[in-house]
Design a protein around this motif. Structure first.
Motif, PDB file in Angstrom:
ATOM      1  N   ALA B  59      15.608  41.442  32.803  1.00 18.28           N
ATOM      2  CA  ALA B  59      14.511  41.878  31.920  1.00 18.28           C
ATOM      3  C   ALA B  59      14.611  43.356  31.566  1.00 18.28           C
ATOM      4  N   VAL B  60      15.380  44.104  32.340  1.00 20.69           N
ATOM      5  CA  VAL B  60      15.550  45.537  32.034  1.00 20.69           C
ATOM      6  C   VAL B  60      16.168  45.731  30.640  1.00 20.69           C
ATOM      7  N   PHE B  90       9.708  43.650  38.754  1.00 22.29           N
ATOM      8  CA  PHE B  90       9.666  42.553  37.787  1.00 22.29           C
ATOM      9  C   PHE B  90       8.788  41.450  38.368  1.00 22.29           C
ATOM     10  N   SER B  91       7.788  41.024  37.597  1.00 24.26           N
ATOM     11  CA  SER B  91       6.935  39.914  38.037  1.00 24.26           C
ATOM     12  C   SER B  91       7.022  38.810  36.996  1.00 24.26           C
ATOM     13  N   TYR B  92       7.597  37.694  37.402  1.00 22.24           N
ATOM     14  CA  TYR B  92       7.917  36.607  36.470  1.00 22.24           C
ATOM     15  C   TYR B  92       6.890  35.479  36.527  1.00 22.24           C
ATOM     16  N   SER B 123       4.299  49.880  31.944  1.00 26.47           N
ATOM     17  CA  SER B 123       4.259  48.437  32.177  1.00 26.47           C
ATOM     18  C   SER B 123       4.591  47.711  30.880  1.00 26.47           C
ATOM     19  N   SER B 124       5.676  46.941  30.899  1.00 27.96           N
ATOM     20  CA  SER B 124       6.121  46.230  29.701  1.00 27.96           C
ATOM     21  C   SER B 124       5.906  44.737  29.896  1.00 27.96           C
ATOM     22  N   SER B 125       4.976  44.182  29.135  1.00 22.50           N
ATOM     23  CA  SER B 125       4.677  42.758  29.228  1.00 22.50           C
ATOM     24  C   SER B 125       5.553  42.017  28.216  1.00 22.50           C
ATOM     25  N   VAL B 135       7.579  37.685  31.770  1.00 21.07           N
ATOM     26  CA  VAL B 135       7.788  38.654  32.853  1.00 21.07           C
ATOM     27  C   VAL B 135       7.113  39.980  32.485  1.00 21.07           C
ATOM     28  N   THR B 136       6.623  40.665  33.504  1.00 24.39           N
ATOM     29  CA  THR B 136       6.163  42.038  33.318  1.00 24.39           C
ATOM     30  C   THR B 136       7.116  42.945  34.088  1.00 24.39           C
ATOM     31  N   ALA B 137       7.648  43.940  33.377  1.00 24.25           N
ATOM     32  CA  ALA B 137       8.570  44.900  33.986  1.00 24.25           C
ATOM     33  C   ALA B 137       7.840  46.232  34.097  1.00 24.25           C
TER      34      ALA B 137
END
Lengths: 142, 158
Positions: B59-60, B90-92, B123-125, B135-137
């Motif tokens: 996700a990066v 990372f939260s998927y 925070s990137s949703s 995912v939120t990175a």
């Protein structure tokens, strides 16, 4: 390949995977291309030294990604990675000839039987020192 | 110093990023992954996915466009040459799969000052083409304080 992990057979403290990695300069170039992170401190000694670094450093995200791969490869088809976090506590200088030898150990840190998730704690060591802090991955089992 | 006023700022969604199968393979090899789920479409299908799935830090690649928005924002005052990556998470909701079209929306979750350094939590949703969360990175960027010489230079320039 090891056999597929089974959630009910895991115990806190189990070492589930270990791997020795050698991060070489060509490895950094591959990661730069794959990730799009072209910061020159990851491939130019002169730039790294000009900003006060000991030399070319591995991308923190490469170290984190390679450590995560050790756990994800162990998990395989048994589940998927729900959460993965890390702090970048110490740089990994990569020698032009020898590279950098990094060891990764994945240990079960916590189990949630209701959610069927396992927290995997990753210890990542370079030259005797831990380079990632609070490197934790949450594996969700089917 | 990073402008504390950007805390809470939400940036426009990035252009959709189409996740390619070969890109996932390239990334998986780059992080020394050996799992067939990242490399072999058939193995991924047998595991119940429509195609190869991405390694957990992939996700990066999508998040990067959002951090570029932050760095390019003149009001933010982030000096890229002084940025150090502090931490990453990372939260998927589900794994990223080849064929996903992903859009990322950046929110500045926090700006803190600590001993002259600034800590920016970005925070990137990231959502798929159907608008469902994938995912939120979350990155914390540490913007190191200028050296004393730099401060003097800024003072004289002002």
């Amino acid at each position: 390949m090891s056999t597929a992990p089974v959630f009910d057979q895991l115990s806190v403290g189990d070492t589930v995977a270990e791997r020795e990695l050698t991060l070489t300069r060509d490895r950094l170039v591959r990661y730069a291309g794959a990730s799009g992170d072209f910061n020159p401190i990851h491939y130019r000694d002169d730039v790294a030294e000009a900003v006060g670094l000991p030399g070319v450093l591995a991308h923190g995200m490469l170290t984190m990604g390679a450590a995560g791969a050790v756990a994800a490869d162990w998990l395989g088809e048994s589940g998927w990675v729900q959460d993965f976090q890390s702090r970048f506590t110490r740089p990994v200088p990569v020698d032009a000839v020898a590279g950098a030898a990094v060891s990764v150990t994945a240990v079960v840190g916590a189990l949630d039987t209701a959610a069927r998730t396992a927290r995997i704690d990753l210890k990542v060591v370079f030259e005797g020192a831990t380079v990632l802090g609070k490197a934790q991955l949450v594996a969700a089992f089917a | 110093m990073v402008n504390p006023e950007i805390q809470g700022r939400v940036y426009p969604p990035t252009q959709p990023y189409l996740v390619g199968r070969e890109k996932i393979r390239e990334f998986a090899r780059a992080v020394l992954s050996e799992s067939p789920l990242h490399l072999d479409s058939e193995a991924a299908r047998q595991a119940g996915y429509s195609d190869v799935i991405a390694p957990p830090t992939f996700a990066v690649v999508v998040q990067e466009a959002t951090l570029a928005q932050l760095l390019a924002d003149p009001e933010a005052g982030v000096d890229f040459t002084r940025v150090v990556h502090g931490d990453q998470r990372f939260s998927y909701t589900r794994p990223i799969v080849a064929g996903d079209e992903l859009t990322a929306t950046l929110t500045i979750a926090a700006v803190k000052q600590l001993g002259g350094h600034s800590m920016v939590t970005a925070s990137s949703s990231i959502s798929d083409a159907a608008g469902e969360h994938v995912v939120t990175a979350i990155s914390t960027l540490v913007v190191r304080a200028p050296e004393p010489d730099d401060t003097a230079a800024e003072g004289s320039a002002a």
